[in-house]
Design a protein around this motif. Structure first.
Motif, PDB file in Angstrom:
ATOM      1  N   HIS A 161       0.820  -1.217   0.000  1.00 12.90           N
ATOM      2  CA  HIS A 161       0.000   0.000   0.000  1.00 12.90           C
ATOM      3  C   HIS A 161       0.852   1.264   0.000  1.00 12.90           C
ATOM      4  CE1 HIS A 161      -3.576  -2.488   1.574  1.00 12.90           C
ATOM      5  NE2 HIS A 161      -3.665  -2.297   0.271  1.00 12.90           N
ATOM      6  N   ALA A 162       2.113   1.111   0.372  1.00 16.02           N
ATOM      7  CA  ALA A 162       3.006   2.271   0.346  1.00 16.02           C
ATOM      8  C   ALA A 162       3.606   2.485  -1.047  1.00 16.02           C
ATOM      9  CB  ALA A 162       4.125   2.082   1.367  1.00 16.02           C
ATOM     10  N   MET A 163       3.432   1.515  -1.910  1.00 16.16           N
ATOM     11  CA  MET A 163       4.015   1.637  -3.246  1.00 16.16           C
ATOM     12  C   MET A 163       3.339   2.771  -4.020  1.00 16.16           C
ATOM     13  SD  MET A 163       4.727  -2.255  -4.561  1.00 16.16           S
ATOM     14  CE  MET A 163       3.035  -2.573  -4.898  1.00 16.16           C
ATOM     15  N   PRO A 164       4.064   3.370  -4.924  1.00 19.97           N
ATOM     16  CA  PRO A 164       3.507   4.527  -5.638  1.00 19.97           C
ATOM     17  C   PRO A 164       2.532   4.146  -6.756  1.00 19.97           C
ATOM     18  CG  PRO A 164       5.759   4.149  -6.328  1.00 19.97           C
ATOM     19  CD  PRO A 164       5.478   3.155  -5.271  1.00 19.97           C
ATOM     20  N   TYR A 165       1.488   3.464  -6.377  1.00 22.58           N
ATOM     21  CA  TYR A 165       0.437   3.096  -7.326  1.00 22.58           C
ATOM     22  C   TYR A 165      -0.903   3.316  -6.658  1.00 22.58           C
ATOM     23  CZ  TYR A 165       4.275   0.487  -9.434  1.00 22.58           C
ATOM     24  OH  TYR A 165       5.468   0.133  -9.974  1.00 22.58           O
ATOM     25  N   THR A 166      -1.920   3.529  -7.483  1.00 16.68           N
ATOM     26  CA  THR A 166      -3.266   3.550  -6.902  1.00 16.68           C
ATOM     27  C   THR A 166      -3.630   2.105  -6.586  1.00 16.68           C
ATOM     28  OG1 THR A 166      -4.270   3.304  -9.056  1.00 16.68           O
ATOM     29  CG2 THR A 166      -4.025   5.554  -8.236  1.00 16.68           C
ATOM     30  N   ARG A 167      -4.606   1.948  -5.733  1.00 20.68           N
ATOM     31  CA  ARG A 167      -4.980   0.575  -5.369  1.00 20.68           C
ATOM     32  C   ARG A 167      -5.593  -0.163  -6.562  1.00 20.68           C
ATOM     33  NH1 ARG A 167      -5.806   0.561   1.028  1.00 20.68           N
ATOM     34  NH2 ARG A 167      -4.197   2.096   1.337  1.00 20.68           N
ATOM     35  N   GLU A 168      -6.312   0.575  -7.400  1.00 22.29           N
ATOM     36  CA  GLU A 168      -6.862  -0.075  -8.609  1.00 22.29           C
ATOM     37  C   GLU A 168      -5.726  -0.624  -9.452  1.00 22.29           C
ATOM     38  OE1 GLU A 168      -7.676   3.204  -7.807  1.00 22.29           O
ATOM     39  OE2 GLU A 168      -9.501   3.761  -8.876  1.00 22.29           O
ATOM     40  N   CYS A 169      -4.646   0.170  -9.542  1.00 18.36           N
ATOM     41  CA  CYS A 169      -3.503  -0.237 -10.366  1.00 18.36           C
ATOM     42  C   CYS A 169      -2.853  -1.504  -9.796  1.00 18.36           C
ATOM     43  CB  CYS A 169      -2.509   0.907 -10.433  1.00 18.36           C
ATOM     44  SG  CYS A 169      -1.084   0.549 -11.445  1.00 18.36           S
ATOM     45  N   VAL A 170      -2.704  -1.546  -8.465  1.00 11.79           N
ATOM     46  CA  VAL A 170      -2.114  -2.744  -7.842  1.00 11.79           C
ATOM     47  C   VAL A 170      -3.017  -3.943  -8.128  1.00 11.79           C
ATOM     48  CG1 VAL A 170      -1.509  -3.845  -5.643  1.00 11.79           C
ATOM     49  CG2 VAL A 170      -0.997  -1.427  -5.996  1.00 11.79           C
ATOM     50  N   PHE A 171      -4.326  -3.742  -7.923  1.00 12.93           N
ATOM     51  CA  PHE A 171      -5.262  -4.854  -8.116  1.00 12.93           C
ATOM     52  C   PHE A 171      -5.234  -5.337  -9.562  1.00 12.93           C
ATOM     53  CE2 PHE A 171      -9.306  -6.540  -9.497  1.00 12.93           C
ATOM     54  CZ  PHE A 171      -9.496  -7.556  -8.589  1.00 12.93           C
ATOM     55  N   LEU A 172      -5.425  -4.406 -10.486  1.00 14.67           N
ATOM     56  CA  LEU A 172      -5.547  -4.814 -11.895  1.00 14.67           C
ATOM     57  C   LEU A 172      -4.254  -5.428 -12.427  1.00 14.67           C
ATOM     58  CD1 LEU A 172      -7.694  -1.854 -13.263  1.00 14.67           C
ATOM     59  CD2 LEU A 172      -8.436  -4.189 -12.822  1.00 14.67           C
TER      60      LEU A 172
END
Lengths: 298, 704
Positions: free
Chosen positions: B89-100
């Protein structure tokens, strides 16, 4: 610049942070101190964009952090419980960091790995606890972020290694004009590293100040007079604590040290000694002045 | 400004890397299966050619759903630990981006495993073309179906990961999301079709039919609960529905992932509300069963009141037990009490819904005027005989005769009234007051089968202006005969009846032999029948169609809508004389060694070691023929040997078909000696047969 405004975070019925407002200037090493459960890790997670605040906001250069990749790209967070991929070596973790943090510096990574004497091909799960913390620090520094958040990262290191790591971190921060936020439950860990210090207690920010101001703004005086005297004799001085045993009084005073000593000398004391205060004592007295009965090591 | 990137290739690649170990393990397992299945088949059944569908080729691919479940749990397992959740969650991505990005990497592994192992399976089966005939469309559909089911499993698991904080809870919730909706639908539809026996469980209505959700369907299929596997290979609707559902679930998982708080890691549920949702969901599984019992009691005189009380006691017990197990706090039991009200309300709503559906279906008795058309249905795919193939082909032929509509309307009304008249547990028996009713699927449409049964039960598709409904109606046989006559005289049906589908390569067999003929000449015999049949009078053909009885017939297999169908076509000298001639020309040329062996066995005592069957076809001067099954023994064999000649059989010749298998009577030994032969009978009359052979040995005689 990291700025928090009226930051509140709750976990169910528990308020972990309550109305925290603080400013962390660029280029400084900011220390967050507090006992277990004070809210240090929660604050760091909010700054890292891991948690979403219930109230208030966290901004970096005016932009909110939560769900904002552009801002989060500038932040690296080293949590208290470290994360490494199962069975991964440092090189594998470096691949992961490089995939995530676009500014990840492979050259710096190699330098630091060799400096710390860690084997980058060895599985991290075979490392000791201290080596794992070193590994996490190397990876975080190699990410070349503007803001690095260390959550009790140095607490598990032996004194020699701790000093070495702190030295590397300080050099890195200075070289790049980056900013570091370091938490610890022990003030001694932070006093020789940080430019600014803040004290968290039960979810509230009790105190934050420049370390130099803290150290010079408060001092202890041991004084004795031939005649009988009491606290009223020192009217006009900002006295935080006054304890008298027999004819000798121990006084904690806030203010300009030179001017105060000159005033005391003018009173013709039998004994006058100015004693240095440790940062820990400064914190203790400041807190007592604010009405908190609190031991930093508790 | 916020970076709204929804997909990151670096993160996607990272997901692929993280799944490398389990992915490769599953890949190897599936690949071994893909290679082992054809090799084992070749070794075990080297002598025969089999038509193989996707399921036959790569049965292990069904397990792709389990792979999807495990890979998703593995990759999204980071949500369940604080340190890993913090890191991601600290990574520089939106959560949608991590999920997708991560979800795409799961799907990629599934695709790689399915595509690579299926291709290998297909390739190997194709290489061994001497042993297998591969149906490409079936293979493709099966692979796509397994992938769709796996995608749905991945989406369900992703939802579970997003709304739970521990692995065990994730597994429980994933299983609930995957199977609970279908379990509820299946329970309700099963109960209603049980109470309303005129309803067809296999044609209950589009989305209510189990086959549309491939994930639940494949599980139920592998457990033997359903047997519609062929249907899903034929029907792309199931694939489309499952893919659409998996996309909807994936979108829901993405939204929930975005909403998820990082601090949920390590907790059984994100909050008290979700905890209550899980608790109520688990309880409702038991309540559904109880609600079915209540519907039983309320619609029929039933004595299941004790069971209902006991069922609700169990439901409440499970309700509190779940809370205790998952939160491990006694004080939470008290807090859980108010939500029991929600359980009660849900029970009330579902019961009302069930009752409404029940009443609506019970009262479906359209008048003839309201019916626009009627079609006869098969409830299962046919396997054997040309006639069953015709039945299958007739399922979309619309019968619009007024008489047919009247018969259907009248009998459906009578059926429903009979059911309403008896409110007891024996309702089904009452409905089947005609308990001796023969099933349409088991009777011949071109014979006089109907006369032997008082009632015929058939599934009919009734089209009205408000939609199409399937009903199993019990008809008096005289009424049903009218429907059949209408079907047989239907021009479209007649056209279809005279059109034979192409055989799958290398599957033609002659007579009762199992030997598949692979040569061009065998196919030419088929082509001759196909061509000749096209110009035959349909009425005459259908009236004379006696597929089971003629020893002169060819059988072959064909694939229709990815379903393998066996078709047996009689070759009648009066209707298809050219084919008849070609048939005997072929059997004469190819069966020489068999005939020699048969003659030598019959001339010696050795034939007693074998199981011998024989059938005589006597052509009459008037063009008809008599068919007689006889028993070959010491008395009949010398007479027959005197009268049979090893010559090519002509259109007017009588002949005897002899089949000899090694082994005791009626016991078939795979791979044992087996000979068949057609022999011309010279100068024999019906009277000769009656007087000299059959007196005591005649088993069956029929004149055509």
């Amino acid at each position: 610049m990291i700025k928090t405004e009226h930051l509140t975070k709750k976990f169910g019925d528990l308020t972990a942070l309550n109305d925290i407002s603080c400013t962390i200037n660029d280029g400084c090493i900011y220390g967050l101190v507090g006992s277990n459960g004070a809210g240090k890790s929660t604050l760091l997670r909010l700054i890292a964009g891991v948690y979403k605040p219930e109230k208030g906001n966290v901004t970096v250069d005016g932009a909110p952090v939560y769900e904002n990749p552009k801002v989060k790209e500038r932040i690296t967070f080293v949590a208290d419980e470290l994360f490494f991929l199962p069975g991964a070596s440092m090189n594998r973790m470096a691949d992961l960091y490089a995939a995530v943090y676009k500014r990840f510096d492979r050259k710096r990574y190699k330098e630091l790995t060799s400096l710390f004497g860690l084997d980058p091909k060895k599985p991290i799960n075979t490392f000791s606890k201290g080596m794992k913390r070193q590994a996490a620090t190397i990876l975080a520094l190699s990410a070349r972020s503007d803001y690095i958040l260390f959550d009790e990262t140095f607490d598990g290191l032996d004194p020699v290694m701790r000093n070495f790591v702190k030295k590397i971190v300080c050099e890195d921060i200075l070289d790049r004009n980056a900013t570091a936020v370091i938490t610890s439950h022990s003030l001694r860990e932070l006093e020789d590293t940080c430019d600014q210090l803040a004290l968290l207690h039960k979810g509230g920010l009790i105190l934050q100040s420049d370390v130099q101001n803290l150290k010079t703004g408060l001092f202890k005086v041991q004084v004795a007079f031939r005649e009988e005297y009491d606290k009223t004799k020192f009217e006009g001085m900002n006295i935080l604590q006054f304890i008298k045993h027999g004819m000798v009084a121990n006084i904690i005073i806030r203010g300009d040290q030179e001017k105060t000593v000159a005033r005391l000398k003018a009173m013709n004391p039998a004994v006058l000694d100015v004693l240095p205060l440790t940062l820990e004592e400064v914190f203790t007295y400041e807190m007592e002045a604010l009405g908190y009965k609190y031991s930093l090591e508790s | 400004m916020k970076n709204r990137k929804l997909f990151d290739f670096g993160l996607y690649r990272e997901g692929i890397k993280q799944l490398k170990t389990p992915g490769i393990v599953f890949f190897v397992i599936f690949m071994i299966a893909a290679v082992a299945v054809p090799l084992t088949e070749v070794i075990d059944r080297g002598y025969s050619i089999e038509i193989v569908t996707g399921m036959d080729m790569h049965p292990v691919l069904l397990g792709l759903c389990i792979v999807a479940f495990i890979l998703t749990l593995y990759l999204f397992g980071f949500l369940n630990k604080r340190n890993t959740a913090d890191f991601y969650h600290a990574m520089p991505y939106t959560r949608e981006c991590v999920f997708l990005s991560f979800y795409a990497s799961v799907l990629t592994w599934l695709f790689i495993i399915a595509a690579a192992t299926s291709l290998v399976s297909f390739g190997l089966h194709s290489i061994f073309s001497g042993h297998f005939t591969v149906v490409f469309s079936s293979w493709l559909m099966y692979t796509l179906n397994c992938l769709a089911a796996a995608f749905l499993a991945a989406a369900c698991t992703a939802i579970a990961c997003a709304i739970t904080g521990t692995t065990i809870n994730g597994i429980i919730v994933a299983v609930l999301i995957m199977f609970l909706p279908r379990f509820i639908i299946a329970m309700i539809t099963y109960e209603i079709t049980l109470l309303l026996p005129m309803m067809s469980y296999t044609h209950i209505g589009f989305l209510l039919e189990g086959k549309y959700n491939l994930l639940t369907y494949l599980l139920f299929e592998s457990l033997g609960i359903f047997n519609w596997f062929n249907d899903i290979l034929a029907d792309p609707a199931a694939f489309i529905y499952t893919i659409v559902l998996s996309l909807a679930y994936a979108a829901a998982a993405c939204c929930l992932f975005k909403k998820r708080k990082s601090e949920t890691a390590g907790q059984s549920s994100p909050n008290r509300i979700m905890q209550a949702v899980y608790r109520i969901t688990v309880t409702m599984m038991i309540c559904i069963i109880v609600l079915c019992l209540i519907l039983d009691v309320s619609t029929f005189e039933s004595d299941e009141v004790f069971l209902i009380i006991f069922g609700y006691f169990i439901a409440v017990f499970v309700y509190f037990l779940y809370e205790l197990i998952t939160t491990k706090k006694w004080k939470n039991l008290l807090k859980a009490v108010p939500a029991l009200g929600i359980v009660a309300v849900l029970n009330g709503l579902i019961y009302c819904g069930m009752l409404g559906i029940y009443q609506a279906h019970l009262n479906f008795t359209p008048t003839a005027d309201e019916i626009t058309s009627v079609s006869l249905q098969l409830e299962e795919m046919p396997r054997f005989s040309l006639e069953n193939y015709y039945k299958y082909q007739s399922s979309d032929i619309k019968l619009t005769d007024e008489r047919v509509k009247q018969i259907v309307a009248k009998n459906l009304k009578e059926n429903v009234d009979a059911l309403k008249a008896t409110r007891s547990k024996n309702a089904s028996d009452t409905y089947y007051k005609y308990s001796n009713a023969r099933n349409y699927e088991s009777c011949s449409i071109v014979d006089d089968d109907f006369a032997s049964a008082q009632y015929i039960r058939a599934c009919v598709k009734i089209r009205t202006k408000s939609g199409a409904y399937y009903r199993k109606v019990v008809f008096p046989s005289a009424d049903f005969k009218i429907i059949i006559d209408s079907l047989i005289s239907n021009p479209e049906f007649q056209k279809r009846a005279l059109t034979l589908p192409e055989p799958v390569k290398n599957t033609i067999t002659f007579g009762y032999s199992n030997e598949k003929h692979t040569d061009k000449a065998a196919y030419e015999v088929f082509k001759a029948i196909q061509d000749e049949l096209a110009s035959v009078d349909a009425d005459v053909w259908l009236s004379q169609l006696k597929s089971y009885h003629s020893p002169a017939h060819i059988s072959y297999r064909t694939v229709i809508n990815n379903n393998e169908i066996y078709i047996s076509v009689p070759i009648l000298p009066n209707l298809t004389p050219k084919s008849y001639e070609k048939f005997f020309e072929y059997t004469y040329n190819t069966g020489r060694s068999d005939r020699e062996r048969i003659l030598s066995l019959l001339k010696s005592e050795d034939y007693k070691k074998y199981n011998v069957t024989a059938e005589i076809v006597l052509n009459q001067p008037n063009g008809t023929f008599v068919q007689v099954r006889i028993d070959l023994n010491d008395e009949t064999i010398p007479f027959l040997l005197d009268n049979l000649v090893d010559e090519r059989i002509g259109p007017n010749d009588s002949y005897i078909y002899i089949e000899i298998r090694y082994g005791a009577h009626d016991i078939y030994i795979e791979g044992a000696d087996h000979f068949v032969g057609y022999f011309k009978l010279s100068n024999l009359t019906y009277e000769d047969i009656i007087n000299k052979i059959i007196v005591d040995n005649m088993m069956d005689a029929k004149e055509y």
